[in-house]
Design an enzyme around this catalytic site. Structure first.
Site: not given
Ligand code: DGL
Length: 265
Positions: A10, A41, A72, A183
């Site tokens: 993202s 996102y 991601c 993440c």
């Protein structure tokens, strides 16, 4: 098929994975796409994430890449299997936190996972926890506060420090001794997270594991590059200047000469 590897996220988070791939596979050429226009996102619905990431993957498929790395966690847990079904000809590697490793190295049996809200709430992550950490105490937390700060380039300083202290508090209270980062944006905050959690907490990111997986898939498909040269392009759907400054800040001087362009999808 060309000799390119495509990498998507993202925003700038996936550059942590891209950097590992570029280091581990120096003969490979890559295209990285940051969907900066639609970042973050993590606070979007799975349907929205699927729609957006399908556009990114379609762009790469048109470029005839030989491998796609979804750098991601949020895309991976929301729609990796759908993307694989949509594009069966091209291998797609996803990104998830290294829960298995975390469960192997913990000494006190208490581990933490820090992801975006979407990832933390996902069935995918729940299944990973059940599979690899069933006998442990697991604190699986999501936050959407950190990604926008990283996207602003504020990876040091008061703002990120304040946000991290707040987000990490529950992990300190829970007394974890391992934290798995769920993440890719958080990889760039590893040092700051370490300072808050202290030296008794081991922080694990997944960049090395994903780069190894990419190498394995290419090897199995006989697609490892034999040329002793490589080229890279970093693309953004957002503001070009902002992305240039941010990616250079995050990646450092070694990657200064890389081509950076804006695209619209
Ligand atoms: N870097 C991403 C991840 O690994 C997504 C962050 C976001 O856009 O919220 O989950």
């Amino acid at each position: 098929m060309t000799n390119l590897i495509g990498v998507v996220d993202s925003g700038v988070g996936g550059l942590s994975i891209w950097r590992e791939i570029a280091k581990k596979l120096p003969n490979e050429s890559t295209i990285y796409i940051a969907d900066s226009k639609n970042c973050p996102y993590g606070s979007k619905s799975s349907e929205e994430i699927y729609k957006l990431s399908k556009k990114l993957v379609t762009f790469l498929i048109r470029k005839k890449v030989k491998l796609i790395v979804i750098a991601c966690n949020t895309i991976t847990v929301s729609c990796l299997s759908k993307l694989r079904k949509d594009f069966p000809e091209t291998p797609i590697v996803g990104t998830v936190p290294v829960i298995k490793t975390a469960s192997e190295v913990t000494r006190n049996g208490k581990i933490g996972i820090l992801s975006t809200t979407r990832t933390a709430k996902s069935i995918y992550q729940k299944n990973l926890i059940e599979k690899f950490a069933d006998s442990l105490k697991v604190l699986n937390l999501g936050t959407d506060k950190l990604v926008p700060i990283v996207e602003e380039g504020e990876i040091n300083g008061i703002q990120i420090d304040k946000a991290l202290k707040e987000v990490l508090r529950p992990f300190l209270d829970f007394n974890i001794d391992v934290l798995a980062l769920g993440c890719t944006h958080f990889h760039f905050l590893k040092k700051q997270i370490g300072q808050i959690l202290g030296k008794n907490v081991l922080i694990l990111d997944c960049a090395g594991a994903i780069a190894r997986q990419a190498e394995k898939v290419l090897k199995n498909n006989n697609k490892l590059s034999v040329y002793n040269s490589s080229g890279h392009a970093l693309l953004t759907t957002g503001d070009l200047n902002k992305f240039k400054i941010l990616s250079r800040k995050i990646l450092g001087r070694r990657f200064e000469s890389i081509l950076i362009k804006r695209i619209s999808l």
